[in-house]
Design a protein around this motif. Structure first.
Motif, short mmCIF file in Angstrom:
data_model
loop_
_atom_site.label_atom_id
_atom_site.label_comp_id
_atom_site.label_asym_id
_atom_site.label_seq_id
_atom_site.Cartn_x
_atom_site.Cartn_y
_atom_site.Cartn_z
N VAL A 210 -10.75 0.15 7.10
CA VAL A 210 -10.24 1.50 7.30
C VAL A 210 -11.01 2.17 8.43
O VAL A 210 -12.22 2.09 8.50
N ARG A 211 -10.25 2.78 9.34
CA ARG A 211 -10.89 3.50 10.44
C ARG A 211 -10.47 4.96 10.35
O ARG A 211 -9.36 5.27 9.95
N ARG A 212 -11.34 5.83 10.77
CA ARG A 212 -10.94 7.22 10.95
C ARG A 212 -10.41 7.35 12.35
O ARG A 212 -10.98 6.80 13.29
N VAL B 292 -10.68 -2.06 2.36
CA VAL B 292 -11.20 -0.72 2.61
C VAL B 292 -12.22 -0.70 3.73
O VAL B 292 -12.43 0.33 4.36
N LEU B 293 -12.87 -1.84 3.99
CA LEU B 293 -13.85 -1.85 5.07
C LEU B 293 -13.18 -1.86 6.44
O LEU B 293 -13.81 -1.61 7.46
N HIS C 124 0.38 3.84 -3.47
CA HIS C 124 -0.56 4.92 -3.15
C HIS C 124 0.32 6.13 -2.87
O HIS C 124 0.68 6.39 -1.72
N GLY D 211 -3.27 0.64 -3.73
CA GLY D 211 -3.39 -0.11 -2.49
C GLY D 211 -4.56 0.38 -1.66
O GLY D 211 -5.18 -0.40 -0.94
N ASP D 212 -4.86 1.65 -1.76
CA ASP D 212 -6.00 2.21 -1.05
C ASP D 212 -6.88 2.90 -2.08
O ASP D 212 -6.62 4.03 -2.47
N LYS E 298 0.84 -1.21 0.00
CA LYS E 298 0.00 0.00 0.00
C LYS E 298 0.87 1.25 0.00
O LYS E 298 0.57 2.22 -0.70
N ARG F 151 -7.96 9.11 7.75
CA ARG F 151 -8.15 7.69 7.46
C ARG F 151 -6.80 7.03 7.55
O ARG F 151 -5.88 7.39 6.83
N LEU G 105 -16.67 5.06 2.97
CA LEU G 105 -15.28 4.62 2.91
C LEU G 105 -14.30 5.75 3.19
O LEU G 105 -13.20 5.51 3.68
N VAL H 238 -16.07 7.25 6.63
CA VAL H 238 -16.37 6.08 7.45
C VAL H 238 -17.53 6.33 8.42
O VAL H 238 -17.45 6.04 9.61
N ILE I 100 -4.44 4.18 6.64
CA ILE I 100 -4.33 3.11 5.65
C ILE I 100 -3.44 2.04 6.24
O ILE I 100 -2.21 2.17 6.27
#
Lengths: 337, 202
Positions: A309-311, A306-307, A90, B39-40, A86, A299, B100, B103, A301
């Motif tokens: 992913v937490r803020r 992607v589910l 990215h 990746g993201d 990642k 966010r 996403l 969130v 990474i």
């Protein structure tokens, strides 16, 4: 040890991927999902796989990366590394296009050897530095830092490099050196974004960045030559880049060819492009929003899809306030954003 | 062209519109797992879905000039599938941002909707598209009668809102949003008579 985390971000156990699963995830994903999706045999696994893009496949052969010899760093408590795939797929490196995957796609041919860095300006001993020699000279250390992008996403990345201050001291900065100006390679033949304003996002190239001298000499400020134990891939700024963990990521100028110590505050690329959105200091500050989005949270990474992913709340100075807040004592950080 | 042939052509275009709007969504399911969007993929997903919605909106607006230019009225039937698919892409664009990117941090979502004008513009356009989508049910089209037409003229402010939303949202560079805005303005210019009916002219 300078890497202190007094206020570690709590990360639930459920978010930490077991190492065995993590290391094996390509095979697991292939077994679970994508193959099945292609075969049309297991639509549900295919859907799960859709949410777990962990095995990017670059269209071109990846530039070779050499293993480095370095003092290993420790993962600060509460932090989880961003998976290497990642962090290397990215990227913001507009010299190779403005999309997040453009750099990984278009930069693999970048000639990073030989590479010399010129250090000049207010120094008693101006000169050049050969990156291969710098690596061979040893003394590299790993620093595991949070990386907070101004776009409100973050990663945790194991950098390998040297303290910028130690490198600069070798050139003997004079008392007139109050700022440090950095410059990226300017080579439109190798960097398509520099050739076309459309591909390069309208930035005035070469990309330039700057630090105050005390920021540049701060022990957290790193001149990085590697990530995840190996030399930097081109999309992450090979062969030499800046890492200033308490500032937004765009301060971490990539593929540096020139460092100039100067008396006055140097221009910086994003500030020139949009002065109301990007300041010279660009310290991570949850209390000062970008005009178009909130900087209060980010966010992260990390491992997973992607589910997962937490803020998480953004920390003042990206969590390095204990080490660096004193540099800005008495300054209005809302004005000097 | 014979009447039957023309009808077959329209039916074919109908199928093409549905496939053309659906297949790029299906494509996502295939390529995102392979890391084609990085990746993201969240930011790229939001951008991809938003751009798709904008292109479908412009295509929807292109139907009338095309039908008139070609003297081929049955083409107008393409407006409904194109407009509805535009709404679907817009909803997915919004849902990706909601679920996403932010969130489901509802406090933050509320604040961003109010404080960031460009997000408010995009959201307003989506609300308009929702109203147009709901009232494109055949039963409602009949019931609304003449008012249906005035309601559906809201697509004109919607396309402008979307273009400004796009321009405002980019981090740097203005060439691409400028091209889309120019296309939208050209499509609206073609309708200037309808936008500014003779009765309202000063």
């Amino acid at each position: 040890m300078l890497i202190k985390t007094r206020r570690p971000t709590p990360i639930p156990e459920s978010q930490v991927t077991p190492e065995a699963v993590h290391g094996d995830r390509r095979r697991i994903l292939a077994g679970l999902g994508f193959g099945a999706l292609l075969a049309g045999a297991n639509a549900r696994a295919g859907l799960l796989d859709f949410l777990s893009p962990a095995a990017p496949a670059p269209a071109v052969a990846a530039a070779p990366r050499k293993p480095l010899v370095y003092d290993r760093g420790v993962i600060p408590p509460g932090l989880v590394l961003t998976p290497e795939e990642k962090a290397t797929n990215h990227n913001n490196f507009y010299e190779f296009g403005t999309g997040k995957t453009d750099p990984a796609r278009h930069s693999q041919g970048l000639r990073t050897e030989p590479w010399t860095l010129r250090v000049e300006g207010e120094v008693a001993r101006p000169g050049t530095l050969d990156v291969a020699q710098l690596i061979a000279a040893g003394g590299l250390e790993e620093r595991i830092y949070r990386m907070r992008c101004v776009e409100a996403w973050s990663m945790v990345i194991p950098w390998v490099g040297l303290e910028l201050g130690k490198v600069l001291k070798g050139f003997e900065p004079t008392s007139r050196a109050r700022f440090v100006a950095f410059e990226t390679l300017h080579d439109p033949e190798q960097m398509p974004g520099q050739k076309s304003a459309y591909l390069g996002g309208g930035i005035d190239y070469p990309y330039v960045e700057g630090l105050r001298i005390d920021e540049a000499m701060h022990p957290l400020t790193l001149l990085a030559v590697g990530i995840y134990g190996r030399t930097l891939p081109p999309q992450n700024g090979a062969p030499l880049r800046l890492v200033v963990p308490w500032k937004y990521g765009f301060k971490g100028i990539k593929s540096i060819v020139r460092i100039r110590l100067v008396e006055t505050m140097p221009p910086t690329s994003w500030n020139r492009l949009a002065p109301d959105e990007y300041g010279f200091y660009a310290n991570v500050n949850p209390a000062v929003d970008h005009p178009r989005w909130s900087q209060a949270s980010e966010r992260f990474i990390g491992p997973g899809g992607v589910l997962d992913v937490r803020r998480q709340p953004t920390l003042p100075f990206n969590g390095y306030g204990d080490e660096v807040a004193s540099l800005y004592a008495g300054m209005n950080l809302r004005r000097h954003f | 062209m014979a009447g039957a042939g023309r009808l077959a052509l329209v039916r074919g275009l109908h199928v093409a519109a549905h496939l053309g709007a659906f297949l790029p969504l299906a494509w996502l399911v295939v390529v995102v797992p392979r890391g084609a969007l990085g990746g993201d993929p969240v930011e790229e997903l939001i951008h991809y879905l938003g751009m798709g919605a904008l292109r479908l909106l412009l295509l929807t607006l292109l139907v009338s000039p095309l039908a008139k230019g070609l003297g081929f009225g049955p083409l107008l039937r393409l407006r409904r599938p194109l407009g509805l698919w535009c709404f679907v892409w817009g909803c997915l664009h919004f849902a990706t941002w909601l679920g996403l990117d932010l969130v489901f941090a509802w406090g933050l979502i509320g604040a961003e909707l109010v404080e960031r004008t460009y997000i408010l513009l995009g959201f307003t356009a989506l609300v308009i598209l929702a109203a147009l989508a709901v009232t494109s049910l055949p039963a409602l089209v009949r019931r609304l009668g003449r008012r249906w037409k005035s309601l559906h003229r809201l697509i004109y402010p919607a396309v402008l809102l979307v273009c400004v939303h796009f321009w405002w949202s980019v981090k740097s560079g203005w060439i691409e949003p400028a091209i889309y805005l120019a296309i939208a303005l050209a499509l609206l210019w073609w309708r200037r008579g309808a936008l500014w009916p003779p009765g309202m002219r000063g």
